[in-house]
Scaffold this active site. Structure first.
Site, PDB file in Angstrom:
ATOM      1  N   TRP A  42       0.969  -1.266   0.055  1.00  0.00           N
ATOM      2  CA  TRP A  42       0.359  -0.208  -0.145  1.00  0.00           C
ATOM      3  C   TRP A  42       1.248   1.225  -0.081  1.00  0.00           C
ATOM      4  O   TRP A  42       0.078   2.730  -0.064  1.00  0.00           O
ATOM      5  CB  TRP A  42      -0.794   0.247   1.414  1.00  0.00           C
ATOM      6  CG  TRP A  42      -2.205  -0.830   0.744  1.00  0.00           C
ATOM      7  CD1 TRP A  42      -3.558  -0.592   0.535  1.00  0.00           C
ATOM      8  CD2 TRP A  42      -1.994  -2.379   1.398  1.00  0.00           C
ATOM      9  NE1 TRP A  42      -3.919  -1.668   0.950  1.00  0.00           N
ATOM     10  CE2 TRP A  42      -3.546  -2.755   1.197  1.00  0.00           C
ATOM     11  CE3 TRP A  42      -1.122  -3.363   2.053  1.00  0.00           C
ATOM     12  CZ2 TRP A  42      -4.144  -4.600   1.588  1.00  0.00           C
ATOM     13  CZ3 TRP A  42      -1.293  -4.802   2.549  1.00  0.00           C
ATOM     14  CH2 TRP A  42      -2.931  -4.821   1.967  1.00  0.00           C
ATOM     15  N   CYS A  81      -6.906  -4.039  -1.388  1.00  0.00           N
ATOM     16  CA  CYS A  81      -8.258  -4.803  -0.893  1.00  0.00           C
ATOM     17  C   CYS A  81      -9.396  -5.770  -1.833  1.00  0.00           C
ATOM     18  O   CYS A  81      -9.979  -6.498  -2.136  1.00  0.00           O
ATOM     19  CB  CYS A  81      -9.071  -4.111  -0.188  1.00  0.00           C
ATOM     20  SG  CYS A  81      -9.019  -2.595  -0.575  1.00  0.00           S
ATOM     21  N   ASP A  96     -13.095 -11.662   4.724  1.00  0.00           N
ATOM     22  CA  ASP A  96     -12.235 -10.113   4.041  1.00  0.00           C
ATOM     23  C   ASP A  96     -10.673 -10.921   4.214  1.00  0.00           C
ATOM     24  O   ASP A  96     -10.284 -11.776   5.107  1.00  0.00           O
ATOM     25  CB  ASP A  96     -12.193  -9.554   5.257  1.00  0.00           C
ATOM     26  CG  ASP A  96     -11.563  -8.214   4.604  1.00  0.00           C
ATOM     27  OD1 ASP A  96     -10.779  -8.484   3.743  1.00  0.00           O
ATOM     28  OD2 ASP A  96     -12.023  -6.651   5.408  1.00  0.00           O
ATOM     29  N   TYR A 144      -6.039   5.560  -0.764  1.00  0.00           N
ATOM     30  CA  TYR A 144      -7.289   4.903  -0.180  1.00  0.00           C
ATOM     31  C   TYR A 144      -7.359   4.644   1.162  1.00  0.00           C
ATOM     32  O   TYR A 144      -8.795   4.630   1.444  1.00  0.00           O
ATOM     33  CB  TYR A 144      -8.064   4.109  -1.153  1.00  0.00           C
ATOM     34  CG  TYR A 144      -7.055   2.840  -0.829  1.00  0.00           C
ATOM     35  CD1 TYR A 144      -8.361   2.207  -0.353  1.00  0.00           C
ATOM     36  CD2 TYR A 144      -6.301   2.812  -1.368  1.00  0.00           C
ATOM     37  CE1 TYR A 144      -8.343   0.888  -0.341  1.00  0.00           C
ATOM     38  CE2 TYR A 144      -5.966   0.960  -1.256  1.00  0.00           C
ATOM     39  CZ  TYR A 144      -7.189  -0.148  -0.702  1.00  0.00           C
ATOM     40  OH  TYR A 144      -6.172  -1.260  -0.238  1.00  0.00           O
ATOM     41  N   HIS A 178     -12.890   0.368   1.422  1.00  0.00           N
ATOM     42  CA  HIS A 178     -12.495  -1.604   1.426  1.00  0.00           C
ATOM     43  C   HIS A 178     -12.996  -2.175   1.221  1.00  0.00           C
ATOM     44  O   HIS A 178     -14.382  -2.387   1.060  1.00  0.00           O
ATOM     45  CB  HIS A 178     -12.266  -1.744   3.120  1.00  0.00           C
ATOM     46  CG  HIS A 178     -11.481  -2.491   3.534  1.00  0.00           C
ATOM     47  ND1 HIS A 178     -10.167  -2.883   2.743  1.00  0.00           N
ATOM     48  CD2 HIS A 178     -11.957  -3.709   4.546  1.00  0.00           C
ATOM     49  CE1 HIS A 178     -10.192  -4.333   3.028  1.00  0.00           C
ATOM     50  NE2 HIS A 178     -11.332  -4.812   3.996  1.00  0.00           N
TER      51      HIS A 178
END
Length: 689
Positions: A237, A273, A359, A518, A336
């Site tokens: 990220w 994600c 997730d 983000y 997300h």
């Protein structure tokens, strides 16, 4: 000798005695069965079986899998809870047999082999037994068409969308302007089923548990990321992707899975994600589990199980990183993406079956692994966080309160709560609507907000919050602290700052624009403005921050997010106010010109174009092209640059692989401008001759 047996090696010695005795007994019994016979009594042995692979596939809704149509080595793909047909050729007599076999609705999913035992029905004539082991790999999947299967889904339109549809959208962006990112799930491509079964093996769940969809989807959530088991995808990220592929360059799951297999099942770099969610969708649908990709806009990441998102400030208004104890790294993501999977939940009280959240993005450990779910959506909506499988974490993602704390020497804790924002988190929850398809806009989105939470401000919503607080000691602690500060000035970041005081007020104000990832992580400051203003009673005043293109463009990261922070302090009363808001810089859309229909195997030309909006040249240009059933995923390096304000155009020729309604998904990237995407539906017809 006796001393050694009674020493440290005694246990091993005893175990060897036991295993040897069992092995020898089994060997003698097998040899005896082979030799004992009565004159004239023989066993008819199996010579070969015929699988009726394509016929069974039609009955089992598996005809789209590439394994069925492999010209060299086709494999059966079947669903549990129904019968399938095989023909058995016997060796010693002129006798062939057609039989139908039933797969129990609770059978473990994965790769199976078929064994056939033949012997004498009248055991008094002999105990001869012949075993035929077929070497064909047989895939057994969950069956959402079978009422006895825990993943049974009643509506045909829902099954078509959440099991059979191999293309769709994953939503990204800001909650005011969400964007559906086209994605080729490709669950029927030949690489998918083997990898799906492989990650179930990585989970080390016993095979006996692989008939339980709860355990299977939990294994999928762990196996899609690489943290614990060398799973499929590495997350990153920080914007540095030079030793892999940038997440925004992926257009579908198949290219990721092909790279995973070709590199010896080494995790692929990199994903974020929405890529983890898209991969999980592919794996679950391949295994027969109804699944959808879900995006939560303004999503909370609660790191200390308080069910709140907490920010701490010193007396001067500076944020204290990590909080007072260094264990608070809560964050709010612009969006997300995770997944919902459909199943009955006999392990929970009645009413908690249906959609469950999982997730695959590695965020917080659960049972010592990076996995999450399945958490019942009904439990999340009600605040019943004690029902396990990470309900507290998912509840906080959509319904946490945001609390701002300031140093206070009069507080026992040393901090007092200066603000609580009850309705900031979980502003919008989206998936793609079943049966809808919009290549040019966002009319195919479906809101799931009411499935996750009651309407903001309603009695039911506050009751769910209080219900959840009762299940968390840390949350009870945070909700106990209150403050007693006079608040006679109200602020709003998106509207006009107003004062309702009867006396003048002196206000210190600071506005900061930052480029952010983000996930809410700061990248760099774009611009900052500070100053003081005096407001007379019952007056209002605007405070603005203007940012020019030359000031912001070089700072932008993927998704082009900019966050505005405001902090104001009223000198006379000590009142402090903070707020933040974000927006996304819009980019052009990739235009795709293609025929509306074309025959399978016929040459098809695609034309891509867009206008460069920048005053600089685009270099290192690439195209990522994907389309389940149309073509194998490709990445094409474009040799030419695109000048300032110039038009980019490129033509690509291919031959469609499989008939049916298909979609091509394309993504343009360059060093200066990235993720210019588009999609186009094409009807592939069967050859006329």
């Amino acid at each position: 000798m006796s001393r050694n047996r009674l020493g440290l090696g005694h246990g091993n010695f005893v175990n060897n005695l036991r295993s040897n005795a069992v092995r020898e007994l089994d060997r003698r019994n097998v040899e005896e069965e082979k030799t004992v016979d009565v004159e004239g009594a023989t066993v008819n042995k199996v010579e070969k079986i015929h699988w009726y692979i394509k016929d069974n596939a039609k009955l089992h809704h598996t005809a789209k899998f590439d394994q069925i149509h492999d010209p060299t080595n086709p494999k059966p793909v079947l669903r549990r809870g129904q019968t399938f047909y095989v023909a058995i050729r016997l060796k010693d007599r002129d006798f062939d047999l057609e039989v139908d076999l039933y797969i129990p609705a609770c059978a473990p999913v994965g790769v199976w082999r078929l064994s056939i035992r033949s012997g004498l029905q009248d055991r008094s004539q002999g105990r001869i037994m012949d075993v035929y082991n077929d070497d064909t790999d047989l895939y057994i999947l969950f069956n959402p068409w079978c009422k006895d299967d825990l993943v049974y889904m009643e509506g045909e339109a829902d099954r078509e969308e959440y099991v059979m549809n191999d293309k769709g959208k994953v939503y990204v962006g800001a909650y005011r302007t969400p964007r559906g990112r086209p994605w080729a799930f490709g669950q029927f491509d030949d690489v998918v089923l083997p990898v799906a079964c492989y990650i179930l093996e990585l989970s080390r769940h016993p095979h006996s548990e692989r008939g339980n969809p709860v355990q299977v989807v939990r294994a999928v959530s762990a196996g899609v990321n690489n943290i614990d088991e060398e799973g499929i995808l590495v997350g990153r990220w920080d914007g540095e992707y030079s030793d892999g592929t940038a997440p925004f360059k992926w257009t579908g799951s198949v290219r990721i899975l092909e790279e995973y297999v070709k590199n010896g099942f080494t995790p692929v770099r990199y994903g974020q994600c929405w890529v983890f969610s898209a991969l999980a969708t592919t794996i679950c649908r391949a295994l027969g589990i109804p699944c959808r990709s879900v995006t939560n806009f303004v999503s909370a990441h609660d790191t200390n199980s308080s069910l709140t998102i907490d920010k701490f400030f010193d007396k001067d208004g500076n944020e204290i990183e990590g909080g007072p104890d260094g264990d608070n790294w809560d964050s709010v993501w612009n969006f997300h993406v995770w997944n919902d999977v459909w199943m009955a939940r006999p392990d929970l009280p009645p009413g908690y079956g249906g959609w469950q959240a999982i997730d695959s993005t590695p965020q917080e450990e659960s049972d010592h692994k990076m996995q999450c779910g399945p958490a019942s959506l009904e439990a999340i909506r009600r605040g019943d966080i004690s029902l396990g499988f990470d309900c507290p974490f998912v509840f906080a993602e959509v319904n946490a309160d945001v609390m701002h704390w300031v140093e206070d020497e009069n507080s026992d804790w040393g901090y007092s709560r200066m603000k609580i924002k009850k309705y900031q988190i979980g502003r919008l929850v989206l998936t793609r609507a079943p049966g809808e398809e919009d290549d040019y806009g966002e009319s195919d989105q479906l809101s799931l907000l009411e499935s996750y939470k009651n309407p903001e401000g309603s009695a039911a919503e506050r009751l769910a919050i209080h219900n959840a607080i009762r299940g968390s000691r840390r949350a009870q602690q945070y909700y106990e602290y209150n403050k007693d500060v006079t608040e006679d000035v109200t602020f709003d970041l998106t509207e006009i700052d107003k004062t309702f005081s009867d006396e003048p007020r002196t206000i210190s104000a600071a506005l900061t624009a930052r480029s952010v990832f983000y996930t809410g992580v700061h990248h760099s400051i774009i611009k900052k403005a500070e100053g003081k203003l005096t407001l007379d009673p019952q007056t209002e005043q605007d405070v603005a921050l203007t940012i020019d293109y030359d000031e912001y463009w070089k700072h932008l990261q993927e998704h082009c997010m900019i966050k505005i922070y405001a902090i104001c302090r009223v000198q006379e009363t000590g009142q402090t106010w903070t707020d933040e808001d974000d927006f996304q810089v819009e980019k052009p859309k990739l235009n795709i010109t293609a025929p509306e229909s074309i025959e399978r195997g016929e040459e098809c030309s695609l034309d891509f174009s867009f206008e460069n909006p920048l005053d600089e040249t685009l270099t290192e240009c690439q195209l990522s092209i994907d389309g389940s059933g149309l073509l194998r995923p490709k990445e094409i390096n474009i040799g030419e640059s695109v000048g300032p304000k110039a038009e980019f155009s490129y033509s690509f020729v291919f031959r469609p692989r499989i008939h049916g309604k298909r979609k091509v998904i394309v993504n343009f990237n360059s060093k200066q401008l990235f993720e210019i995407s588009g999609s186009k539906s094409i009807e592939v017809l069967k050859p006329s001759v």
